[in-house]
Design a protein around this motif. Sequence first.
Motif, short mmCIF file in Angstrom:
data_model
loop_
_atom_site.label_atom_id
_atom_site.label_comp_id
_atom_site.label_asym_id
_atom_site.label_seq_id
_atom_site.Cartn_x
_atom_site.Cartn_y
_atom_site.Cartn_z
N PHE A 1 -14.53 -27.77 0.65
CA PHE A 1 -13.86 -26.21 -0.39
C PHE A 1 -12.98 -26.16 -0.48
N PRO B 1 -9.51 -22.86 -2.03
CA PRO B 1 -10.87 -23.08 -2.48
C PRO B 1 -9.88 -23.22 -4.16
N ILE C 1 -11.58 -26.36 -6.41
CA ILE C 1 -11.75 -25.97 -7.57
C ILE C 1 -11.62 -27.22 -8.68
N ASP D 1 -19.48 -13.60 -0.62
CA ASP D 1 -18.73 -14.57 -1.07
C ASP D 1 -18.39 -14.17 -2.85
N ALA D 2 -19.55 -14.17 -3.23
CA ALA D 2 -19.64 -13.98 -4.88
C ALA D 2 -19.29 -12.75 -5.18
N PHE E 1 -18.70 -9.92 -7.81
CA PHE E 1 -17.33 -8.74 -7.89
C PHE E 1 -18.36 -7.58 -8.45
N TRP F 1 -20.34 -21.59 -11.88
CA TRP F 1 -20.48 -22.98 -12.07
C TRP F 1 -20.60 -23.63 -12.83
N SER G 1 -11.84 -5.95 -6.44
CA SER G 1 -13.97 -5.70 -6.28
C SER G 1 -14.03 -6.40 -4.69
N ASN G 2 -14.10 -8.00 -5.00
CA ASN G 2 -13.98 -8.47 -3.84
C ASN G 2 -12.70 -9.29 -3.57
N ARG H 1 -12.37 -11.85 -1.24
CA ARG H 1 -13.26 -13.16 -0.27
C ARG H 1 -13.63 -13.76 -1.77
N ALA H 2 -14.51 -12.88 -2.33
CA ALA H 2 -15.49 -13.92 -3.62
C ALA H 2 -13.81 -14.57 -4.81
N ALA H 3 -12.43 -13.44 -4.48
CA ALA H 3 -12.07 -14.21 -5.77
C ALA H 3 -11.39 -15.97 -5.86
N VAL H 4 -11.18 -15.24 -4.04
CA VAL H 4 -10.53 -16.71 -3.26
C VAL H 4 -10.91 -17.36 -3.32
N LEU H 5 -12.72 -17.01 -3.45
CA LEU H 5 -13.60 -18.48 -3.37
C LEU H 5 -13.77 -19.05 -5.50
N THR H 6 -13.79 -18.25 -6.09
CA THR H 6 -14.00 -18.63 -7.23
C THR H 6 -12.30 -19.34 -7.48
#
Lengths: 500, 318
Positions: free
Chosen positions: A305, A327, A331, A345-346, A348, A413, B197-198, B200-205
């Motif tokens: 990833f 990432p 993507i 990790d996911a 917000f 996703w 707000s996050n 790490r999650a933003a980068v992983l998105t």
Amino acid sequence: MPPALEASGVTKRFGAVVALNDARLTVGRGEVHALLGANGCGKSTLCKIIAGTVARDDGEIRVAGEARALASPRAAEAAGIALYYQELSLVPQLTVAENVFLGHEPRGFGGFVDETTLNDRTDLLIGRFAGVAGEGFTARTRVSDLSPDQRQITEILKVLARKPRLIIFDEATAALDRRQVDVFFSIMKDLRAEGISSIFISHRLDEVFRVADRITVMRNGATVADFATAETTPEAIVREMVGDVRLGPKGGTAAPAEAAEIRLSVEGVTGGRLQGVSFAARRGEILGLGGLQGQGQKRLLAGLFGADPFTGGRVLLDGEPVAPRRPADAIAAGFGLVSGDRARDAAFPGRSILENAAMASLVRDKARLILLGPLRSRFSRTLSGLKTRYAGLNAPIGSLSGGNQQKIFIARWLAARPSVLLLDDPTKGIDLGAKADFFAIVRALAGTGATILIYSSEDADLLSLCHRVLVFNGGRITADLTGSTLDAMALTRAAYGEAA
Amino acid sequence: MDRLIQILKDPLLIAALAILVLLGAGELLSPGFARGDQIVRLLTVAAILGIVAAGQNLVVLGGREGIDLSVGAVISLGAVIAGNVMSGNDAAILPAVAAAAGAGFLVGIVNGLGVTVVRIPPLVMTLGMMGVLQGALVVLSRGVPSGNAAPALMAFVNQPFVLGIPGILFVWAAIAVLMAFVLRRTAFGWSIYAIGSNERAAVLTGLAAGRIRTILYGLSGLFAGVTGVCVIGYTGNSFISVGDQYVLPSVIAVVIGGTSLAGGSGSYTGTILGAIALVLLQSVLTTLQMEFWSRQVIFGATLLVLMLLYGRQARLRV
């Protein structure tokens, strides 16, 4: 004389999940006691309870005959229990002595650290390992100047400086090469001779049979067997670990035909624990990454990833090389990632369900303006298709249960139409009903031709979902199980490094 | 009941109530305080604060302890640049605005790169930038800034333009609409909340968090530069520390408006109400004949009390 440790009827729940249900463990004085079981059997939780980092709900623990609450790591330490970390916890800038007594420095006049005593005591400890310590290893040596073997010994000194009666070695040999393992075992035998007991957790059955005096096997949160090592065999141990497995409904989709084209081809990738991993996955295939935890499965997903790029090897997607450095690259190439660690990790947090669900497809489509109407109707359709229960698209993500949150993150996703979806322990902390829904979604996605790679900390997930499972051990693939060879017994044997 | 408490805890409602209370208090202390032309006067002052607070708002929303303490110095810089470009000449107003905004944007981009690429904490980066700019302004102008506002600019800021309302209020209204649109209806706006707000999650998105955050600092500098033009239009000429008084209020306005200093939640609508409430407070305190430094005490205390009230929700939960 009472045993060093006697735990009985230990139970622990995390929300709706029962992690331990009547766990028992008796460790004699000066005994090396191996604790074994498949992923998710509760052995880590039991160790954390003994080490005081997790509080038990019920049950009794006696240390040297005395009932103990073990409410905190400090209380466990006071009771003579020490934990050996496999992850190096040393501070490289400090000396060996400063590391060994970090936080427990002997105090002299005026409360200042008494350096002479500190160094003398450390040299005394080092003297116990004279045979394996090697050159240039004194109390005053800076840790950054030590060899890897010497660092490992320093870690053990750190534990011994607390004068423990019982040491928990959790996967202590996982990162060591063969010679270092020999050093390690000779140290364990020394400890045994001094009357110090050990709990030994390892992913290698051959090591267990080499060093352990007794073996306790756990399954589904309970202790199922307790053997003297001399009186049992690896086969018997594996049988106890697996038990009488009951699985969820097996795959709703047939495995892809041999003729299905190769979508993802991974060739000799390295990085972190990975020691050169190669495999290929077909269109529509659900491929499991099995084995015990921490054998490189998560590292593989992070590498694919682009979250933690590989240091070597190459990856082909539909025949084209891809080398994501972040990432966003992965993507753009068609990867997606659903993590079980949703908070990290996911999610917000504080943002709406719609924002949480839409972000990946907005990125993928390079959207500029947000057309709220079409976006809302698109996601309310998707989410109702996933049987998600939610108050409304404007409700905050935190208003959902873990299972429903995970449906939002897979919807994220699905909308971005990935050709390879990576699932990193995706069912962590979600209930059985939501898990079944989640599996149905994954199967449907595979049915459309997407390739799925899933790592799960629960073998049952892999067995009920995957067409094929690659078993990881020490950063390598040690078995490739499919069709008739894919069952709980084979998975456990392969995970523990036993030939099938 | 819970729902009622939920509504009463809405920062927007609290800020609106504060505005009404302050207006009432001002009218009681000094009849005529809440008269139409007085309110227009107050809104003009609030507009200047509101424009610089728009940039502050963006930086705070972007998270990772985002804050821009250099806005004061950038306002001074913008005012000095605009004054020199205009030199009292009406025809040079637009070039003056462009020059001040451009300079502010560049300063902001440097802040952003320092925060994202070099990973200097925002507080330190922007504080350092403030020092650099303040010093540079003194050195370059030898302590006596030249240049002054064009008459048309002064009229635009101070005199009625349409319907008895000064032009600057229309500019503020346009910025408000633009901010609301960007934050609510563009992917860029949504990504600001996401990285706030996050991260790490933003980068992983797939979001380029560093690039987005750098742009936010750039926009903060741009808004501060434009504010510098407004300030020189308001006062007629500039002095080298003219912007300093806006630093603390720009942060307070954002916080009063309910934007979390932890990032990821809040709105510019709230910041507008915050700016108005703050200017009203200042005006009431002036009416009470409170001197400048005592007002600073009240401002600082207001910020700390707000942090105490909102601080508990600063760490967002999933």
